[in-house]
Design a protein around this motif. Structure first.
Motif, PDB file in Angstrom:
ATOM      1  N   GLY A  84       1.398  -3.329  -4.977  1.00  0.00           N
ATOM      2  CA  GLY A  84       1.698  -1.316  -4.187  1.00  0.00           C
ATOM      3  C   GLY A  84       3.357  -1.648  -3.324  1.00  0.00           C
ATOM      4  N   ALA A  85       3.695  -1.157  -2.321  1.00  0.00           N
ATOM      5  CA  ALA A  85       4.045  -1.176  -1.552  1.00  0.00           C
ATOM      6  C   ALA A  85       4.193  -2.721  -0.435  1.00  0.00           C
ATOM      7  CB  ALA A  85       4.596   0.093  -0.897  1.00  0.00           C
ATOM      8  N   THR A  86       4.527  -2.363   0.547  1.00  0.00           N
ATOM      9  CA  THR A  86       4.758  -3.474   1.779  1.00  0.00           C
ATOM     10  C   THR A  86       3.205  -3.162   3.049  1.00  0.00           C
ATOM     11  OG1 THR A  86       7.043  -2.966   2.272  1.00  0.00           O
ATOM     12  CG2 THR A  86       6.521  -4.491   1.319  1.00  0.00           C
ATOM     13  N   ALA A  87       3.134  -2.070   2.343  1.00  0.00           N
ATOM     14  CA  ALA A  87       1.700  -1.589   3.657  1.00  0.00           C
ATOM     15  C   ALA A  87       0.662  -1.873   3.575  1.00  0.00           C
ATOM     16  CB  ALA A  87       2.253  -0.238   3.767  1.00  0.00           C
ATOM     17  N   ILE A  88       0.380  -2.907   2.229  1.00  0.00           N
ATOM     18  CA  ILE A  88      -1.592  -3.339   1.699  1.00  0.00           C
ATOM     19  C   ILE A  88      -1.446  -3.695   3.147  1.00  0.00           C
ATOM     20  CG2 ILE A  88      -0.359  -2.498  -1.379  1.00  0.00           C
ATOM     21  CD1 ILE A  88      -0.222  -5.621  -1.249  1.00  0.00           C
ATOM     22  N   ASN A  89      -2.546  -3.958   2.723  1.00  0.00           N
ATOM     23  CA  ASN A  89      -3.844  -5.245   3.385  1.00  0.00           C
ATOM     24  C   ASN A  89      -4.509  -5.129   2.940  1.00  0.00           C
ATOM     25  OD1 ASN A  89      -6.091  -3.280   4.312  1.00  0.00           O
ATOM     26  ND2 ASN A  89      -4.103  -1.668   5.688  1.00  0.00           N
ATOM     27  N   PRO A  90      -5.820  -6.583   3.675  1.00  0.00           N
ATOM     28  CA  PRO A  90      -6.638  -7.118   2.929  1.00  0.00           C
ATOM     29  C   PRO A  90      -7.690  -5.933   2.305  1.00  0.00           C
ATOM     30  CG  PRO A  90      -6.139  -8.310   4.631  1.00  0.00           C
ATOM     31  CD  PRO A  90      -5.890  -7.293   5.025  1.00  0.00           C
ATOM     32  N   GLY A  91      -7.665  -4.345   3.172  1.00  0.00           N
ATOM     33  CA  GLY A  91      -8.843  -3.359   2.736  1.00  0.00           C
ATOM     34  C   GLY A  91      -8.058  -2.927   1.112  1.00  0.00           C
ATOM     35  N   THR A  92      -7.349  -3.180   1.190  1.00  0.00           N
ATOM     36  CA  THR A  92      -6.782  -2.157   0.222  1.00  0.00           C
ATOM     37  C   THR A  92      -7.325  -3.160  -1.587  1.00  0.00           C
ATOM     38  OG1 THR A  92      -4.838  -2.721   0.990  1.00  0.00           O
ATOM     39  CG2 THR A  92      -4.627  -1.682  -1.144  1.00  0.00           C
ATOM     40  N   LEU A  93      -7.594  -4.494  -1.711  1.00  0.00           N
ATOM     41  CA  LEU A  93      -8.716  -4.780  -2.214  1.00  0.00           C
ATOM     42  C   LEU A  93      -9.278  -3.966  -2.925  1.00  0.00           C
ATOM     43  CD1 LEU A  93      -8.143  -8.893  -1.316  1.00  0.00           C
ATOM     44  CD2 LEU A  93      -6.874  -7.767  -3.771  1.00  0.00           C
ATOM     45  N   ASN A  94     -10.194  -3.503  -1.790  1.00  0.00           N
ATOM     46  CA  ASN A  94     -11.580  -2.410  -2.613  1.00  0.00           C
ATOM     47  C   ASN A  94     -11.190  -0.972  -2.388  1.00  0.00           C
ATOM     48  OD1 ASN A  94     -13.255  -5.465  -2.081  1.00  0.00           O
ATOM     49  ND2 ASN A  94     -13.341  -4.095   0.706  1.00  0.00           N
ATOM     50  N   THR A  95      -9.830  -0.733  -2.037  1.00  0.00           N
ATOM     51  CA  THR A  95      -9.646   0.544  -2.386  1.00  0.00           C
ATOM     52  C   THR A  95      -8.421   1.542  -3.130  1.00  0.00           C
ATOM     53  OG1 THR A  95      -8.351   0.779  -0.248  1.00  0.00           O
ATOM     54  CG2 THR A  95     -10.215   1.024   0.056  1.00  0.00           C
ATOM     55  N   ALA A  96      -7.489  -0.159  -3.933  1.00  0.00           N
ATOM     56  CA  ALA A  96      -6.270   0.567  -4.420  1.00  0.00           C
ATOM     57  C   ALA A  96      -6.768   0.512  -6.471  1.00  0.00           C
ATOM     58  CB  ALA A  96      -5.346  -0.079  -4.339  1.00  0.00           C
ATOM     59  N   GLY A  97      -7.952   0.180  -6.885  1.00  0.00           N
ATOM     60  CA  GLY A  97      -7.893  -0.057  -8.384  1.00  0.00           C
ATOM     61  C   GLY A  97      -6.943  -1.123  -7.485  1.00  0.00           C
ATOM     62  N   ASP A  98      -8.413  -2.197  -8.557  1.00  0.00           N
ATOM     63  CA  ASP A  98      -7.893  -3.704  -9.443  1.00  0.00           C
ATOM     64  C   ASP A  98      -6.777  -3.587 -10.050  1.00  0.00           C
ATOM     65  OD1 ASP A  98      -7.645  -6.734  -9.895  1.00  0.00           O
ATOM     66  OD2 ASP A  98      -9.413  -6.458 -10.482  1.00  0.00           O
ATOM     67  N   TYR A  99      -5.883  -4.848 -10.318  1.00  0.00           N
ATOM     68  CA  TYR A  99      -4.446  -4.810 -10.435  1.00  0.00           C
ATOM     69  C   TYR A  99      -4.128  -5.570 -11.362  1.00  0.00           C
ATOM     70  CZ  TYR A  99       0.612  -5.748 -11.668  1.00  0.00           C
ATOM     71  OH  TYR A  99       2.149  -5.391 -12.335  1.00  0.00           O
ATOM     72  N   ALA A 133      22.797  -0.966  -2.117  1.00  0.00           N
ATOM     73  CA  ALA A 133      24.003  -1.736  -2.759  1.00  0.00           C
ATOM     74  C   ALA A 133      24.029  -2.946  -1.727  1.00  0.00           C
ATOM     75  CB  ALA A 133      24.906  -0.717  -2.713  1.00  0.00           C
ATOM     76  N   GLY A 134      23.600  -4.020  -2.593  1.00  0.00           N
ATOM     77  CA  GLY A 134      24.117  -5.483  -2.061  1.00  0.00           C
ATOM     78  C   GLY A 134      22.648  -5.626  -1.763  1.00  0.00           C
ATOM     79  N   GLY A 135      22.193  -4.941  -1.486  1.00  0.00           N
ATOM     80  CA  GLY A 135      20.779  -5.213  -0.891  1.00  0.00           C
ATOM     81  C   GLY A 135      19.909  -5.523  -1.645  1.00  0.00           C
ATOM     82  N   PHE A 136      17.953  -4.964  -1.512  1.00  0.00           N
ATOM     83  CA  PHE A 136      17.017  -5.301  -2.329  1.00  0.00           C
ATOM     84  C   PHE A 136      15.522  -4.685  -2.153  1.00  0.00           C
ATOM     85  CE2 PHE A 136      16.471  -8.730   1.564  1.00  0.00           C
ATOM     86  CZ  PHE A 136      15.220  -8.290   2.144  1.00  0.00           C
ATOM     87  N   ALA A 137      14.712  -5.178  -2.691  1.00  0.00           N
ATOM     88  CA  ALA A 137      13.889  -3.633  -2.575  1.00  0.00           C
ATOM     89  C   ALA A 137      12.597  -5.118  -1.980  1.00  0.00           C
ATOM     90  CB  ALA A 137      13.435  -1.973  -3.085  1.00  0.00           C
ATOM     91  N   GLU A 138      11.219  -4.348  -2.025  1.00  0.00           N
ATOM     92  CA  GLU A 138      10.539  -5.791  -1.589  1.00  0.00           C
ATOM     93  C   GLU A 138       9.088  -4.705  -2.150  1.00  0.00           C
ATOM     94  OE1 GLU A 138      11.447  -8.260   1.121  1.00  0.00           O
ATOM     95  OE2 GLU A 138      10.217  -6.980   2.132  1.00  0.00           O
ATOM     96  N   ILE A 139       8.056  -5.592  -3.124  1.00  0.00           N
ATOM     97  CA  ILE A 139       6.686  -5.074  -3.241  1.00  0.00           C
ATOM     98  C   ILE A 139       5.905  -6.203  -2.878  1.00  0.00           C
ATOM     99  CG2 ILE A 139       7.267  -3.502  -5.330  1.00  0.00           C
ATOM    100  CD1 ILE A 139       6.975  -6.009  -6.890  1.00  0.00           C
ATOM    101  N   ALA A 140       4.057  -5.629  -3.174  1.00  0.00           N
ATOM    102  CA  ALA A 140       3.442  -6.851  -2.356  1.00  0.00           C
ATOM    103  C   ALA A 140       2.849  -6.792  -2.775  1.00  0.00           C
ATOM    104  CB  ALA A 140       3.223  -6.012  -1.164  1.00  0.00           C
ATOM    105  N   PHE A 141       1.760  -8.086  -3.237  1.00  0.00           N
ATOM    106  CA  PHE A 141       0.693  -8.139  -3.269  1.00  0.00           C
ATOM    107  C   PHE A 141      -0.246  -8.807  -2.826  1.00  0.00           C
ATOM    108  CE2 PHE A 141       3.584  -8.008  -6.541  1.00  0.00           C
ATOM    109  CZ  PHE A 141       3.515  -8.305  -7.756  1.00  0.00           C
TER     110      PHE A 141
END
Length: 164
Positions: A84-99, A133-141
């Motif tokens: 998800g977004a970079t705000a994910i944490n270890p608890g997300t493994l149980n709440t966000a559904g398996d990727y 422009a000239g930057g980047f975005a981030e996603i997290a796992f």
């Protein structure tokens, strides 16, 4: 009398403080697994390891993980993945559904996770990847890795830095 009371209270408080340590263990310690899991194909700037991908074509996101060869253990599988977004944490493994739809088998002390930006966008449509422009975005796992003896290791958050 007052001096004796102060000494008594000081000794009593000291005794209570010392006894708490033995009852509850260490109060301030890092929560690290016995066997460390490292990302071997990433760069680190700041806290999280990351890989760089481009937003054009069919860019693959690949995370290579390994445990030390001398640990006496092997990696059975990647059991779950939170993404998800970079705000994910270890608890997300149980709440966000398996990727993932199925576990990914390990190869000795290594395991490789591969996905694409297209797959990420399909599985996580609520996560916008807006690249300035000239930057980047981030996603997290975050990964739940199971060893051959059934021990589970939760990885640190790993990021994919998406460039235009």
């Amino acid at each position: 009398m007052k001096k004796t009371l102060n000494i008594f209270m000081t000794l009593l408080v000291s005794l209570v403080m010392v006894s708490c340590e033995s009852d509850y263990g260490m109060f301030n310690r890092d929560n690290r697994p016995e066997i460390p899991l490292s990302f071997t194909n990433t760069t680190s700037f700041g806290f999280d390891p990351y890989v760089e991908v481009t937003n054009v074509g069919t860019s693959q996101i690949v995370f290579e993980m390994e445990i030390p060869e001398n640990s006496g253990r092997t990696i059975r599988e990647i059991t779950r993945v939170a993404a998800g977004a970079t705000a994910i944490n270890p608890g997300t493994l149980n709440t966000a559904g398996d990727y993932m739809t199925a576990p990914i088998a390990g190869q000795g002390n290594k395991v490789i996770f591969t996905t694409t930006l297209e797959e990420f966008r399909a599985k996580r449509p609520g996560v916008a990847i807006t690249i300035p422009a000239g930057g980047f975005a981030e996603i997290a796992f975050i990964f739940l890795v199971t060893l051959d003896n059934g021990e589970e290791i939760v990885s640190m958050r790993a990021r994919a830095r998406v460039k235009a």
